[in-house]
Design a protein around this motif. Sequence first.
Motif, mmCIF file in Angstrom:
data_model
loop_
_atom_site.group_PDB
_atom_site.id
_atom_site.type_symbol
_atom_site.label_atom_id
_atom_site.label_comp_id
_atom_site.label_asym_id
_atom_site.label_seq_id
_atom_site.Cartn_x
_atom_site.Cartn_y
_atom_site.Cartn_z
ATOM 1 N N ALA A 48 -42.980 7.503 30.278
ATOM 2 C CA ALA A 48 -42.112 6.439 29.772
ATOM 3 C C ALA A 48 -41.829 6.554 28.278
ATOM 4 O O ALA A 48 -40.939 5.868 27.777
ATOM 5 N N GLY A 49 -42.531 7.414 27.575
ATOM 6 C CA GLY A 49 -42.368 7.531 26.122
ATOM 7 C C GLY A 49 -40.931 7.610 25.656
ATOM 8 O O GLY A 49 -40.493 6.808 24.820
ATOM 9 N N PRO A 50 -40.127 8.557 26.162
ATOM 10 C CA PRO A 50 -38.735 8.647 25.710
ATOM 11 C C PRO A 50 -37.903 7.409 26.052
ATOM 12 O O PRO A 50 -37.000 7.040 25.319
ATOM 13 N N VAL A 51 -38.221 6.772 27.160
ATOM 14 C CA VAL A 51 -37.499 5.553 27.549
ATOM 15 C C VAL A 51 -37.804 4.441 26.558
ATOM 16 O O VAL A 51 -36.919 3.690 26.147
ATOM 17 N N LEU A 52 -39.061 4.355 26.162
ATOM 18 C CA LEU A 52 -39.483 3.290 25.255
ATOM 19 C C LEU A 52 -39.071 3.551 23.811
ATOM 20 O O LEU A 52 -38.701 2.625 23.098
ATOM 21 N N SER A 53 -39.134 4.805 23.378
ATOM 22 C CA SER A 53 -38.877 5.073 21.960
ATOM 23 C C SER A 53 -37.450 5.516 21.661
ATOM 24 O O SER A 53 -36.936 5.246 20.584
#
Length: 125
Positions: A48-53
């Motif tokens: 989820a990192g790219p979705v969140l950041s």
Amino acid sequence: RFRDDVLAGSPVGRRYLAQLVRHIPELLDALAADEALRTSFVGLLSEAGPVLSDGETVSEDLADRADEFLRALGKGRGRSALGRTLRQLRSDVKAFPERTIRQGLQELERERPAPQAEPTGTRTP
């Protein structure tokens, strides 16, 4: 940044933050007690990192993995306040595939507007 810029800027996001604060001790206990759940959570956060950041869209696969994690976390917590919150989150996850988190929150706001406060002085006896 995600919390302050995205979640706190949305009525639904603010409700999520309030629920997180309310349930954090129980969530931490559950993760500490279950290695498989902990591993699933770490993998989910990594994906989820790219979705969140970066504001990327949520894939169907990521939404499915989030739903599975929430289901596993909810096992044995059916009637508790946390269990009710997790069931609501599982329902909410359906609003996110192929949208950014911000767009998913906006969709949830359209589906389920925040309760309006009753105007003062307009109560009928």
